[in-house]
Design a protein around this motif. Sequence first.
Motif, PDB file in Angstrom:
ATOM      1  N   VAL A   1     -13.832  24.826  -9.765  1.00 52.53           N
ATOM      2  CA  VAL A   1     -13.552  23.590  -9.013  1.00 52.53           C
ATOM      3  C   VAL A   1     -12.778  22.626  -9.918  1.00 52.53           C
ATOM      4  CG1 VAL A   1     -14.586  21.574  -7.896  1.00 52.53           C
ATOM      5  CG2 VAL A   1     -15.609  23.823  -7.592  1.00 52.53           C
ATOM      6  N   GLY A   2     -11.759  22.019  -9.361  1.00 52.82           N
ATOM      7  CA  GLY A   2     -11.033  20.986 -10.106  1.00 52.82           C
ATOM      8  C   GLY A   2     -10.108  21.522 -11.173  1.00 52.82           C
ATOM      9  N   ILE A   3      -9.423  22.620 -10.858  1.00 54.64           N
ATOM     10  CA  ILE A   3      -8.489  23.198 -11.849  1.00 54.64           C
ATOM     11  C   ILE A   3      -7.282  22.299 -12.008  1.00 54.64           C
ATOM     12  CG2 ILE A   3      -6.999  25.179 -12.347  1.00 54.64           C
ATOM     13  CD1 ILE A   3      -8.980  26.881 -10.753  1.00 54.64           C
TER      14      ILE A   3
ATOM     15  N   ILE B   1     -22.485   9.854   3.453  1.00 52.93           N
ATOM     16  CA  ILE B   1     -21.193   9.386   2.944  1.00 52.93           C
ATOM     17  C   ILE B   1     -20.053  10.088   3.681  1.00 52.93           C
ATOM     18  CG2 ILE B   1     -19.682   9.350   0.882  1.00 52.93           C
ATOM     19  CD1 ILE B   1     -21.964   7.291   0.844  1.00 52.93           C
TER      20      ILE B   1
ATOM     21  N   GLU C   1     -12.518  15.887  -1.007  1.00 57.25           N
ATOM     22  CA  GLU C   1     -13.156  15.438  -2.266  1.00 57.25           C
ATOM     23  C   GLU C   1     -12.500  16.150  -3.458  1.00 57.25           C
ATOM     24  OE1 GLU C   1     -16.188  13.471  -2.652  1.00 57.25           O
ATOM     25  OE2 GLU C   1     -17.272  13.697  -0.764  1.00 57.25           O
TER      26      GLU C   1
ATOM     27  N   GLU D   1     -15.777  15.680  -8.650  1.00 60.58           N
ATOM     28  CA  GLU D   1     -16.297  15.713 -10.024  1.00 60.58           C
ATOM     29  C   GLU D   1     -17.474  14.755 -10.194  1.00 60.58           C
ATOM     30  OE1 GLU D   1     -13.391  15.495 -13.105  1.00 60.58           O
ATOM     31  OE2 GLU D   1     -12.507  17.409 -12.536  1.00 60.58           O
ATOM     32  N   LEU D   2     -17.434  13.629  -9.471  1.00 54.02           N
ATOM     33  CA  LEU D   2     -18.565  12.696  -9.531  1.00 54.02           C
ATOM     34  C   LEU D   2     -19.824  13.360  -8.976  1.00 54.02           C
ATOM     35  CD1 LEU D   2     -17.068   9.335  -8.186  1.00 54.02           C
ATOM     36  CD2 LEU D   2     -17.930   9.728 -10.487  1.00 54.02           C
ATOM     37  N   ILE D   3     -19.643  14.100  -7.889  1.00 54.51           N
ATOM     38  CA  ILE D   3     -20.787  14.753  -7.247  1.00 54.51           C
ATOM     39  C   ILE D   3     -21.311  15.887  -8.119  1.00 54.51           C
ATOM     40  CG2 ILE D   3     -21.516  16.081  -5.230  1.00 54.51           C
ATOM     41  CD1 ILE D   3     -19.472  14.539  -3.571  1.00 54.51           C
ATOM     42  N   LEU D   4     -20.382  16.721  -8.591  1.00 52.68           N
ATOM     43  CA  LEU D   4     -20.815  17.901  -9.347  1.00 52.68           C
ATOM     44  C   LEU D   4     -21.313  17.558 -10.757  1.00 52.68           C
ATOM     45  CD1 LEU D   4     -18.193  20.622  -8.305  1.00 52.68           C
ATOM     46  CD2 LEU D   4     -20.472  20.201  -7.394  1.00 52.68           C
ATOM     47  N   ALA D   5     -20.993  16.365 -11.238  1.00 54.18           N
ATOM     48  CA  ALA D   5     -21.534  15.948 -12.541  1.00 54.18           C
ATOM     49  C   ALA D   5     -22.958  15.422 -12.391  1.00 54.18           C
ATOM     50  CB  ALA D   5     -20.638  14.879 -13.162  1.00 54.18           C
TER      51      ALA D   5
ATOM     52  N   ILE E   1     -25.110  12.924   0.618  1.00 54.14           N
ATOM     53  CA  ILE E   1     -23.709  13.339   0.728  1.00 54.14           C
ATOM     54  C   ILE E   1     -23.288  13.347   2.202  1.00 54.14           C
ATOM     55  CG2 ILE E   1     -22.123  15.271   0.337  1.00 54.14           C
ATOM     56  CD1 ILE E   1     -23.940  16.010  -2.083  1.00 54.14           C
TER      57      ILE E   1
ATOM     58  N   SER F   1      -8.953  14.535  -3.961  1.00 56.49           N
ATOM     59  CA  SER F   1      -8.980  13.193  -4.552  1.00 56.49           C
ATOM     60  C   SER F   1      -9.617  13.203  -5.940  1.00 56.49           C
ATOM     61  CB  SER F   1      -9.757  12.231  -3.645  1.00 56.49           C
ATOM     62  OG  SER F   1     -11.129  12.568  -3.659  1.00 56.49           O
ATOM     63  N   GLY F   2     -10.410  14.214  -6.222  1.00 57.87           N
ATOM     64  CA  GLY F   2     -11.080  14.296  -7.535  1.00 57.87           C
ATOM     65  C   GLY F   2     -12.503  13.760  -7.520  1.00 57.87           C
ATOM     66  N   THR F   3     -12.939  13.187  -6.390  1.00 60.17           N
ATOM     67  CA  THR F   3     -14.301  12.636  -6.339  1.00 60.17           C
ATOM     68  C   THR F   3     -15.371  13.727  -6.381  1.00 60.17           C
ATOM     69  OG1 THR F   3     -14.065  12.525  -3.943  1.00 60.17           O
ATOM     70  CG2 THR F   3     -13.729  10.477  -5.150  1.00 60.17           C
TER      71      THR F   3
END
Lengths: 299, 264
Positions: free
Chosen positions: B262-264, B8, B99, B106-110, B5, B102-104
């Motif tokens: 996160v991501g509400i 990146i 992050e 969610e990729l990390i936390l998934a 991370i 932008s919503g990215t």
Amino acid sequence: MNSIKTDVPVEITGFSKTYGTKIAVDRLDLKVNEGEVFGFLGPNGAGKSTTIRSILNFLTPSDGKISIFGLDSVKNSVAIKNHIGYLAGDISLYDSMSGYQLFKYLTGLGKNTNWDYVNDLANRLQISPQAKIGTLSKGNKQKIGLIQAFMHQPKLLILDEPTSGLDPLMKQVFYEMVLQMKHLGNSVFVSSHDLNEVQHICDKAAFIKSGRLIATENIRGAFEFSLRRYTITFPKLPELSVFEKIESVSEVTQDENKLTVTVKGDISEFIKTLSDQDPIDLSEEETSLEDIFMKYYED
Amino acid sequence: MLNYIFSIHIISRWKTIVVWSASMFLLALMFSGLYDSFKGEISDMIDNAPKLMEAMIGPLPKDTVTPESWLGIELYGLLFPILLGVIAVSAGASAIGAEEESGTIELILASPISRGRVVLEKSLGIMIQLAIVSGFLWVGIAIGSILFPFDVSLSNVLAATAMGWIFGTTVAYISMSAQALKGRKGLALGVGSGVVGLSYVMMVMSELLDGLNSLKYISLFNYYDGPSVLINGLNETSFAVMLVLSGLFLLVSLYGFYNRDVGI
């Protein structure tokens, strides 16, 4: 070390989520079985995304419990995600990366990627993972999103609007991908607005409205018999109440000398009552998931 | 390198890092080159400088202007910490905040990693980002000392640069902790900028007004004090204070990001 119970991919018990005084999800109970494709339906704002994000521990439940493979979704979040593939609705990807760079990045974060399978998926979805994501169309970005969700062949796939932006041919490829996962014994939890899609790929569907589960229906097998609509022509129209008082009748409408009756479940009492009313014609309409959806959601 | 991370974080900001690093390098080169021509003028100016100026840019030399005191006045007194503060506030607020926006995230936390690892790697990314930008300032001065008649103590310049780096890291972690607690990048930008601004005001006020002298102990600029470090070498106590503060705000970030939606 926590061991997973693969026979119960998702078990949600009394799950509620509130934001201040607003109740987003209210005492939801759900169970997804092994090898099942489970549809999760509801209008916008019904609580679908809140539920999905809570399964993934992006959101913490206000009450109740979410169990994934027998493990608590909050306490065992990291262990659980070894076995989950996730596609967000309106997925966001890193525009400066290529598809392959994204897959490598996510592999570095712990996904056990099957690279042969990645190449196979890329071929089937007709997408070049070498291209920069920022240069791709919405549909092609969705394909990259699908590959990253499927690439480690997870035991549980959680897909939010998975075919958004895909053309009909690619939707068919996606359906095949889902069925392939199902045949491997993996489970799929899919939220979609496309009722034909849900009817096409799902074994079961749960309907959620204003944060509450209102029904769970079997789509395969039992579904075809669970809801029927009959149009009956009479020489002289009987009282509507004759049919309305039957427990399995959910709706009765009248048009001149015709009645349209919707029957859910056992039809024996309805047929018996009908025969007493001397009908001259009877037709049965094919039911669809859309009929069920409309029944649940029209006020 | 793509597997982390923090890498990146740096790669995705490479344009910003290159621009800031180049700016620092050119500033360093410019002030190194100007020393020989302007040291006389600056001496005249210092003789007549008001107390306010000393409060604003740090201690002024009492006798002759040396390359170290020149850098203290022109670069390390105000310009370097303010520029680094701007970079740090932005880096801290956007490390996780961008992050999330932008919503990215969610990729990390998934993925099967803990939120703690996300915060720690982002923190490492910030430290490296600030080290690269600060490092180019030192490189610029080092090259300037070869190209121009500018005989400066490169070890003291390195120490002052390190003080700037830890100052920037502290500011960045304060911003990041605000974002981690509340999930709002705008708030984090405000908090970080506010801390830098208030710190500076408190340092100036403490220098100007005897009654407010104790205010300096809650000013980050007091601990940074680049101009003094250029002359006297690294102040280990001040460095340690900012290191501890960075650690505390890192803990706040960990707590905040672990304990909110996160991501509400």
